[in-house]
Design an enzyme around this catalytic site. Structure first.
Site, PDB file in Angstrom:
ATOM      1  N   ALA A 196     -40.308 -13.474 -23.314  1.00  0.00           N
ATOM      2  CA  ALA A 196     -40.203 -14.134 -22.364  1.00  0.00           C
ATOM      3  C   ALA A 196     -38.374 -14.570 -22.396  1.00  0.00           C
ATOM      4  O   ALA A 196     -38.023 -14.866 -23.502  1.00  0.00           O
ATOM      5  CB  ALA A 196     -41.213 -15.017 -22.066  1.00  0.00           C
ATOM      6  N   THR A 239     -37.037  -9.015 -28.721  1.00  0.00           N
ATOM      7  CA  THR A 239     -38.121  -9.463 -29.442  1.00  0.00           C
ATOM      8  C   THR A 239     -39.012  -8.441 -29.267  1.00  0.00           C
ATOM      9  O   THR A 239     -39.764  -7.931 -30.477  1.00  0.00           O
ATOM     10  CB  THR A 239     -38.860 -10.672 -28.981  1.00  0.00           C
ATOM     11  OG1 THR A 239     -37.666 -11.805 -28.534  1.00  0.00           O
ATOM     12  CG2 THR A 239     -39.818 -11.335 -29.662  1.00  0.00           C
ATOM     13  N   GLU A 262     -42.613  -4.536 -15.853  1.00  0.00           N
ATOM     14  CA  GLU A 262     -43.175  -5.478 -16.958  1.00  0.00           C
ATOM     15  C   GLU A 262     -44.465  -5.916 -15.951  1.00  0.00           C
ATOM     16  O   GLU A 262     -45.357  -6.136 -16.670  1.00  0.00           O
ATOM     17  CB  GLU A 262     -42.254  -6.530 -17.289  1.00  0.00           C
ATOM     18  CG  GLU A 262     -41.223  -6.085 -18.276  1.00  0.00           C
ATOM     19  CD  GLU A 262     -40.155  -7.013 -18.787  1.00  0.00           C
ATOM     20  OE1 GLU A 262     -39.587  -6.971 -19.927  1.00  0.00           O
ATOM     21  OE2 GLU A 262     -40.051  -8.019 -18.064  1.00  0.00           O
ATOM     22  N   GLY A 275     -33.975  -8.579 -19.205  1.00  0.00           N
ATOM     23  CA  GLY A 275     -33.502  -7.456 -19.564  1.00  0.00           C
ATOM     24  C   GLY A 275     -33.534  -6.454 -18.391  1.00  0.00           C
ATOM     25  O   GLY A 275     -33.668  -5.054 -18.693  1.00  0.00           O
ATOM     26  N   ASP A 317     -45.384  -8.785 -24.755  1.00  0.00           N
ATOM     27  CA  ASP A 317     -43.953  -8.758 -24.267  1.00  0.00           C
ATOM     28  C   ASP A 317     -43.152 -10.083 -24.555  1.00  0.00           C
ATOM     29  O   ASP A 317     -44.003 -11.179 -24.698  1.00  0.00           O
ATOM     30  CB  ASP A 317     -43.914  -8.605 -22.401  1.00  0.00           C
ATOM     31  CG  ASP A 317     -42.734  -8.326 -22.036  1.00  0.00           C
ATOM     32  OD1 ASP A 317     -41.704  -8.149 -22.802  1.00  0.00           O
ATOM     33  OD2 ASP A 317     -42.799  -7.954 -20.924  1.00  0.00           O
ATOM     34  N   LYS A 347     -38.897 -14.152 -16.776  1.00  0.00           N
ATOM     35  CA  LYS A 347     -38.872 -12.657 -17.286  1.00  0.00           C
ATOM     36  C   LYS A 347     -37.627 -12.010 -16.503  1.00  0.00           C
ATOM     37  O   LYS A 347     -37.386 -12.226 -15.173  1.00  0.00           O
ATOM     38  CB  LYS A 347     -40.179 -12.198 -17.666  1.00  0.00           C
ATOM     39  CG  LYS A 347     -41.089 -12.925 -18.359  1.00  0.00           C
ATOM     40  CD  LYS A 347     -42.122 -11.838 -18.890  1.00  0.00           C
ATOM     41  CE  LYS A 347     -41.902 -10.487 -19.069  1.00  0.00           C
ATOM     42  NZ  LYS A 347     -40.925 -10.087 -20.121  1.00  0.00           N
TER      43      LYS A 347
HETATM   44  C1  5RP Z   1     -36.834  -8.029 -20.102  1.00  0.00           C
HETATM   45  C2  5RP Z   1     -37.710  -9.494 -20.333  1.00  0.00           C
HETATM   46  C3  5RP Z   1     -37.489  -9.701 -21.905  1.00  0.00           C
HETATM   47  O1  5RP Z   1     -38.818 -10.047 -22.296  1.00  0.00           O
HETATM   48  C4  5RP Z   1     -36.910 -11.295 -21.856  1.00  0.00           C
HETATM   49  O2  5RP Z   1     -35.511 -11.132 -21.309  1.00  0.00           O
HETATM   50  C5  5RP Z   1     -36.720 -11.699 -23.331  1.00  0.00           C
HETATM   51  O3  5RP Z   1     -35.864 -10.885 -24.048  1.00  0.00           O
HETATM   52  P1  5RP Z   1     -35.557 -11.025 -25.470  1.00  0.00           P
HETATM   53  O4  5RP Z   1     -36.813 -10.868 -26.263  1.00  0.00           O
HETATM   54  O5  5RP Z   1     -34.568 -10.217 -25.696  1.00  0.00           O
HETATM   55  O6  5RP Z   1     -35.166 -12.517 -25.661  1.00  0.00           O
HETATM   56  O7  5RP Z   1     -38.096  -9.948 -19.610  1.00  0.00           O
HETATM   57  O8  5RP Z   1     -36.836  -7.967 -18.649  1.00  0.00           O
END
Ligand code: 5RP
Length: 230
Positions: free
Chosen positions: A89, A37, A109, A103, A87, A100
């Site tokens: 989540a 995202t 973060e 990733g 960011d 979170k």
């Molecule tokens: C990375 C995170 C991301 O913000 C979380 O995993 C959401 O990712 P995505 O936007 O790909 O669904 O915390 O460490």
């Protein structure tokens, strides 16, 4: 006339990534998270790159994407305060508390979020939950603490497994490992975050309750829904 098809998850992410631009303050540094995202947000931010001094990034992956688009990346240790942090989540509840770390970037973060005046979360509507814990909770740990931390989660009813990549333990940007914990129901995110962060060998627990979101831009089939928690 055929009825318009529902937006894909990718389109919902692009929608909130674009919407987040309204929170970027011209002339001020923006904090940038990590994930698919946030990648949409970074792509949208390129259109504003001449209006901001630069970005503080939460991962090597986001840094590479920002730089590729010509957006200056500043070292967080030389930046005093960041106007806004954008960011994603894995889960967000109705008070703005989040899980979170899907990733693996949770530690940086949390550092950048703590440096920022305001956390704006961008997510598709599947991320909104009543109680945190259905998504496996990421916890960054010092590798030698793994077995002990696994046992501590087991005592809470959680099953912790080491995250792997290509058959070997995933190594974070900080050179550490990640446990993913299932079977938890996190009814009091503030107390849970404070507690687990005290366990020896835990670098960061992926509950963001002390650094919770002030705003969430949620991508829905009928457009961007704005939740405010301030
Ligand atoms: C990375 C995170 C991301 O913000 C979380 O995993 C959401 O990712 P995505 O936007 O790909 O669904 O915390 O460490």
């Amino acid at each position: 006339m055929p009825s318009p098809s529902a937006p894909t998850q990718d389109e919902l992410k692009a929608m909130v990534g674009q919407a987040a631009l309204q929170y970027v303050v011209p002339g001020q540094i923006v904090g940038v998270g990590t994930g698919s995202t946030v990648n949409k947000f970074i792509d949208a931010l390129a259109a504003m790159k001449d209006q901001i001094p630069g970005a503080v990034s939460s991962s090597e992956a986001s840094t590479a994407r920002l730089k590729a688009l010509g957006i200056p990346v500043l070292d967080s240790s030389v930046v005093e305060e960041i106007a806004v942090y954008i960011d994603g989540a894995d889960e967000i509840d109705h008070r703005g508390c989040m899980v979170k770390g899907g990733g693996a970037a949770l530690t940086r973060e949390k550092i950048v979020a703590a440096q920022s005046r305001r956390f704006v979360c961008i997510a598709d509507e599947s991320k909104l939950v009543d109680v945190l814990g259905a998504f496996p909770l990421p916890v960054e740990i010092i590798p030698m603490a793994a077995q002990r931390v696994v046992r501590q989660f087991a005592a809470l009813g959680g099953q912790a497994t080491l995250r792997l990549k290509d058959g070997a333990p995933l190594v974070t940007d900080n050179g550490q490992h990640i446990l993913d914990v299932t079977g938890l129901r996190i009814g009091d995110p503030v107390a849970f975050e404070s507690d687990v962060n005290q366990w020896p060998g835990v670098v960061t627990v992926g509950v963001f309750a002390h650094q919770r979101a002030a705003v969430c831009l949620l991508g829905t089939a009928s457009g961007v829904r704005t939740l405010t928690f301030e």
